[in-house]
Design an enzyme around this catalytic site. Structure first.
Site, PDB file in Angstrom:
ATOM      1  N   CYS A  49      16.822  14.933   8.989  1.00  0.00           N
ATOM      2  CA  CYS A  49      16.859  14.627   7.525  1.00  0.00           C
ATOM      3  C   CYS A  49      15.949  13.294   7.599  1.00  0.00           C
ATOM      4  O   CYS A  49      15.348  13.033   8.724  1.00  0.00           O
ATOM      5  CB  CYS A  49      18.549  13.546   6.849  1.00  0.00           C
ATOM      6  SG  CYS A  49      19.434  15.251   6.973  1.00  0.00           S
ATOM      7  N   CYS A  60      24.129  12.089   9.951  1.00  0.00           N
ATOM      8  CA  CYS A  60      23.243  10.941   9.470  1.00  0.00           C
ATOM      9  C   CYS A  60      24.004   9.818   9.809  1.00  0.00           C
ATOM     10  O   CYS A  60      23.501   9.169  10.827  1.00  0.00           O
ATOM     11  CB  CYS A  60      22.352  11.161   8.821  1.00  0.00           C
ATOM     12  SG  CYS A  60      20.995  11.776   8.177  1.00  0.00           S
ATOM     13  N   VAL A  79      12.409  16.384   6.759  1.00  0.00           N
ATOM     14  CA  VAL A  79      11.333  17.591   7.358  1.00  0.00           C
ATOM     15  C   VAL A  79      11.822  18.430   7.242  1.00  0.00           C
ATOM     16  O   VAL A  79      12.212  19.148   8.292  1.00  0.00           O
ATOM     17  CB  VAL A  79      10.900  17.123   9.054  1.00  0.00           C
ATOM     18  CG1 VAL A  79       9.668  18.448   9.185  1.00  0.00           C
ATOM     19  CG2 VAL A  79      10.012  15.845   9.485  1.00  0.00           C
ATOM     20  N   SER A 108      11.188  26.391   6.765  1.00  0.00           N
ATOM     21  CA  SER A 108      11.336  27.605   6.124  1.00  0.00           C
ATOM     22  C   SER A 108      12.247  28.438   6.254  1.00  0.00           C
ATOM     23  O   SER A 108      13.271  29.152   5.569  1.00  0.00           O
ATOM     24  CB  SER A 108       9.955  28.336   5.905  1.00  0.00           C
ATOM     25  OG  SER A 108      10.239  29.182   7.291  1.00  0.00           O
ATOM     26  N   SER A 109      12.834  28.464   7.819  1.00  0.00           N
ATOM     27  CA  SER A 109      14.018  28.383   8.234  1.00  0.00           C
ATOM     28  C   SER A 109      15.120  27.250   7.928  1.00  0.00           C
ATOM     29  O   SER A 109      15.182  26.333   8.597  1.00  0.00           O
ATOM     30  CB  SER A 109      13.740  28.746   9.919  1.00  0.00           C
ATOM     31  OG  SER A 109      15.365  28.413  10.381  1.00  0.00           O
ATOM     32  N   GLU A 114      16.826   9.964   7.442  1.00  0.00           N
ATOM     33  CA  GLU A 114      17.409   8.651   8.522  1.00  0.00           C
ATOM     34  C   GLU A 114      17.418   8.988   9.766  1.00  0.00           C
ATOM     35  O   GLU A 114      17.263   8.028  11.058  1.00  0.00           O
ATOM     36  CB  GLU A 114      19.232   8.964   8.159  1.00  0.00           C
ATOM     37  CG  GLU A 114      19.099   8.492   6.916  1.00  0.00           C
ATOM     38  CD  GLU A 114      18.959   9.749   6.395  1.00  0.00           C
ATOM     39  OE1 GLU A 114      17.658  10.682   5.901  1.00  0.00           O
ATOM     40  OE2 GLU A 114      19.979   9.943   5.739  1.00  0.00           O
TER      41      GLU A 114
HETATM   42 ZN   LIG Z   1      21.660  13.226   6.866  1.00  0.00          ZN
END
Ligand SMILES: [Zn+2]
Length: 132
Positions: free
Chosen positions: A56, A91, A46, A49-50, A58
Site C-alpha cells: 500500500c 497500514c 506498488v 503479478s503475485s 501508506e
Molecule cells: Zn494498506
C-alpha cells in the site's frame, strides 16, 4: 493539525498517486507521511503479478521515512480513487508502530477528514514483555 500542513500533505499524496503502480486493480493510491523531523515522505501503492507482494501507498510512505532515519510521524494523508479512501488494517497497524496520531482521509470530491488513529485502530498490537 493546522490547515497548511494538511494541504501540503494532501498535495504530496496526490503527486505520489500519479506514480502508483497498479496495473491489476487500477486502484491508484498516493500517501504522504509527515515525520516528526518536519519532512514529508510520499509513497504510492506498488502491485505485483503475485498479488500478495503488493504494498500500500501508506506503508511505502512510512517505510521511506524510516529508511531516511525517521521513527515517528504525526500524520498520514491518503488520496485514492474511491469515494472515501481509508487505510487498510495492515497500514493502520504500521501507523501505530510509528506513532502516527492522525490520518487525513480524502474523498473523491476533494473533501477530507482528519481522523485520530486511535479511533481507527483501538487496542493496536504492541509487543510488551509479560510482567508477572
Ligand atoms: Zn494498506
Amino acid at each position: 493539525m493546522d490547515g497548511e500542513s494538511v494541504r501540503l500533505l494532501i498535495e504530496a499524496a496526490k503527486k505520489a498517486r500519479e506514480r502508483a503502480y497498479a496495473p491489476y486493480s487500477r486502484f491508484y493510491v498516493g500517501a504522504a507521511a509527515l515525520g516528526e523531523d518536519g519532512v514529508i515522505y510520499a509513497g504510492c501503492n506498488v502491485e505485483n503479478s503475485s498479488y500478495g507482494l503488493s504494498c500500500c501507498a501508506e506503508r511505502n510512505a512510512i517505510f521511506r521515512g524510516v529508511a531516511a532515519g525517521c521513527r515517528k510521524f504525526e500524520a498520514v494523508a491518503i488520496v485514492g480513487s474511491a469515494d472515501d479512501t481509508m487505510p487498510c488494517g495492515a497500514c493502520r497497524q504500521v501507523m501505530a508502530e510509528f506513532g502516527v496520531s492522525y490520518v487525513v482521509a480524502t474523498r473523491a470530491d476533494g473533501a477530507y477528514r482528519v481522523l485520530a488513529l486511535e479511533d481507527l485502530l483501538p487496542f493496536a498490537f504492541t509487543l510488551q514483555e509479560e510482567t508477572e
